[in-house]
Design an enzyme around this catalytic site. Structure first.
Site, PDB file in Angstrom:
ATOM      1  N   HIS A   1      -9.489   0.970   5.257  1.00  0.00           N
ATOM      2  CA  HIS A   1      -8.080   1.444   5.826  1.00  0.00           C
ATOM      3  C   HIS A   1      -8.177   2.324   6.798  1.00  0.00           C
ATOM      4  CE1 HIS A   1      -4.041   2.527   6.635  1.00  0.00           C
ATOM      5  NE2 HIS A   1      -3.731   1.197   5.928  1.00  0.00           N
TER       6      HIS A   1
ATOM      7  N   GLY B   1       2.641   2.463  10.794  1.00  0.00           N
ATOM      8  CA  GLY B   1       3.586   3.591  10.532  1.00  0.00           C
ATOM      9  C   GLY B   1       4.404   4.018  12.008  1.00  0.00           C
TER      10      GLY B   1
ATOM     11  N   GLU C   1      -6.751   4.441   7.907  1.00  0.00           N
ATOM     12  CA  GLU C   1      -6.721   6.025   7.476  1.00  0.00           C
ATOM     13  C   GLU C   1      -7.821   6.646   6.968  1.00  0.00           C
ATOM     14  OE1 GLU C   1      -2.973   5.290   5.507  1.00  0.00           O
ATOM     15  OE2 GLU C   1      -1.909   5.216   7.590  1.00  0.00           O
TER      16      GLU C   1
ATOM     17  N   GLU D   1      -5.046  -4.731  10.688  1.00  0.00           N
ATOM     18  CA  GLU D   1      -4.152  -3.759  10.868  1.00  0.00           C
ATOM     19  C   GLU D   1      -4.439  -3.025  12.276  1.00  0.00           C
ATOM     20  OE1 GLU D   1      -2.076  -2.707   6.879  1.00  0.00           O
ATOM     21  OE2 GLU D   1      -3.715  -1.296   7.246  1.00  0.00           O
TER      22      GLU D   1
ATOM     23  N   SER E   1       3.775  -2.003  10.569  1.00  0.00           N
ATOM     24  CA  SER E   1       5.250  -1.962  10.572  1.00  0.00           C
ATOM     25  C   SER E   1       5.950  -3.249  10.196  1.00  0.00           C
ATOM     26  CB  SER E   1       5.532  -1.647  12.154  1.00  0.00           C
ATOM     27  OG  SER E   1       4.943  -0.214  12.236  1.00  0.00           O
TER      28      SER E   1
ATOM     29  N   GLY F   1       3.099  -0.974   4.142  1.00  0.00           N
ATOM     30  CA  GLY F   1       2.995   0.434   4.056  1.00  0.00           C
ATOM     31  C   GLY F   1       4.621   0.883   3.515  1.00  0.00           C
ATOM     32  N   GLY F   2       5.191   1.240   4.514  1.00  0.00           N
ATOM     33  CA  GLY F   2       6.255   2.127   4.211  1.00  0.00           C
ATOM     34  C   GLY F   2       7.348   1.018   3.581  1.00  0.00           C
TER      35      GLY F   2
ATOM     36  N   ASN G   1       0.687  -1.074   0.008  1.00  0.00           N
ATOM     37  CA  ASN G   1      -0.047  -0.049  -0.009  1.00  0.00           C
ATOM     38  C   ASN G   1       0.915   1.078  -0.012  1.00  0.00           C
ATOM     39  OD1 ASN G   1      -1.863   2.222   0.443  1.00  0.00           O
ATOM     40  ND2 ASN G   1      -2.391   1.333   2.507  1.00  0.00           N
ATOM     41  N   TRP G   2       0.984   1.941  -1.163  1.00  0.00           N
ATOM     42  CA  TRP G   2       1.941   3.154  -1.457  1.00  0.00           C
ATOM     43  C   TRP G   2       1.462   4.341  -0.704  1.00  0.00           C
ATOM     44  CZ3 TRP G   2       4.261   3.069  -7.140  1.00  0.00           C
ATOM     45  CH2 TRP G   2       4.568   1.818  -7.641  1.00  0.00           C
ATOM     46  N   LYS G   3       0.088   4.373  -0.371  1.00  0.00           N
ATOM     47  CA  LYS G   3      -0.464   5.496   0.303  1.00  0.00           C
ATOM     48  C   LYS G   3      -0.148   6.752  -0.651  1.00  0.00           C
ATOM     49  CE  LYS G   3      -0.200   3.167   4.860  1.00  0.00           C
ATOM     50  NZ  LYS G   3       0.000   3.276   6.249  1.00  0.00           N
TER      51      LYS G   3
HETATM   52  P1  13P Z   1       3.249   0.423   7.623  1.00  0.00           P
HETATM   53  O1  13P Z   1       3.655  -0.851   7.036  1.00  0.00           O
HETATM   54  O2  13P Z   1       4.064   1.633   7.099  1.00  0.00           O
HETATM   55  O3  13P Z   1       3.160   0.260   9.033  1.00  0.00           O
HETATM   56  O4  13P Z   1       1.816   0.724   7.142  1.00  0.00           O
HETATM   57  C1  13P Z   1       0.772  -0.379   6.998  1.00  0.00           C
HETATM   58  C2  13P Z   1      -0.499  -0.077   6.427  1.00  0.00           C
HETATM   59  O5  13P Z   1      -1.288   0.680   6.468  1.00  0.00           O
HETATM   60  C3  13P Z   1      -0.649  -0.918   5.211  1.00  0.00           C
HETATM   61  O6  13P Z   1      -1.727  -0.802   4.637  1.00  0.00           O
END
Ligand code: 13P
Length: 250
Positions: free
Chosen positions: A94, A170, A96, A164, A210, A231-232, A9-11
């Site tokens: 998600h 994050g 967010e 999640e 994470s 994510g990251g 997930n590149w956000k």
């Molecule tokens: P991180 O891997 O950056 O913690 O993000 C997880 C995430 O929200 C994937 O959708």
């Protein structure tokens, strides 16, 4: 046997050059790995361009969100009709989107149904925040999220679930493998309650929060896990490729 699913997930990250470069690096690194389903979810605007290079590979595209209507006066929204030309997957609910854009289970349920109707596999995210965990409300929260966002689906719905925990996203503070396993086992139990044991056993359940190339193996070895939502670390082609390689050999 569920095939392991590794989703990036590149956000809201990358510019167009970086998006192209990241995707081509991933194709170079992991296209040969067939035992893992590899999905990247870039920002909407790069999807058609990336589809051009990805369509001759065995990577898949996913969207980070979508609206539930096919077309109409919905300024700023993207429909399943538009996405289905390019995407096999869509991330829905998600945390967010739930916290920053006030998405609730009712809306996520509508989006889930729309995705399924358009043959896009929804990856529905659930998870508790830190105060819910500390007050012992994790299972309650997750049960409600699942019951409400998966309401009135077909018995054999083709969906994936991502656990999640919000406090792990994050932050660099990933859930312990014990917490992840306990919660994912619980998710499978609720899926059995909502659908049946066949659907519960064939629905991929992912862990996200994470995950890095350093800790991925600890999660991928768990009993009730079928992959990771990253994510990251998905923005770094080396790290994401490493996680896919770990998933292939674990
Ligand atoms: P991180 O891997 O950056 O913690 O993000 C997880 C995430 O929200 C994937 O959708």
């Amino acid at each position: 046997m569920i095939k392991t699913l590794i989703v990036g997930n590149w956000k809201m990250n990358t510019d167009s050059f970086e998006a192209y470069k990241l995707t081509s690096n991933l194709i170079d690194n992991i296209n040969h790995i067939n035992s893992v389903i590899k999905v990247i979810c870039p920002p909407y605007i790069y999807i058609p361009k990336l589809h051009e290079i990805i369509s001759s590979s065995n990577l898949y595209l996913g969207s980070q969100n979508m609206f539930y209507k096919d077309a109409g006066a919905y300024t700023g929204e993207i429909s399943p009709q538009m996405l289905k030309e390019y995407c096999e997957y869509v991330i829905l609910g998600h945390s967010e989107r739930r916290t920053l854009f006030e998405e609730n289970d009712e809306l996520i349920n509508k989006k889930t149904k729309a995705a399924i109707e358009n043959n896009i596999i929804p990856i529905i995210c659930v998870g508790e925040n830190i105060s819910e965990r500390e007050s012992g409300l994790t299972k309650n929260k997750i049960r409600n999220q699942l019951l409400n966002s998966l309401k009135n689906l077909e018995e054999n719905a083709n969906i994936s679930i991502a656990y999640e925990p919000i406090w792990a996203i994050g932050t660099g503070v990933a859930a312990t493998p014990e917490i992840a396993q306990e919660t994912m086992k619980y998710i499978r139990l609720i899926l059995q309650e909502i659908f049946n044991s066949d659907t519960a056993n064939k629905t991929p359940i992912l862990y996200g929060g994470s995950v890095t190339d350093q800790n991925a193996l600890e999660y991928l070895n768990l009993t009730d896990i079928n992959g990771c939502l990253i994510g990251g670390a998905s923005l770094d082609s080396k790290k994401f490729s490493k996680i896919v390689e770990i998933a292939a050999i674990k």
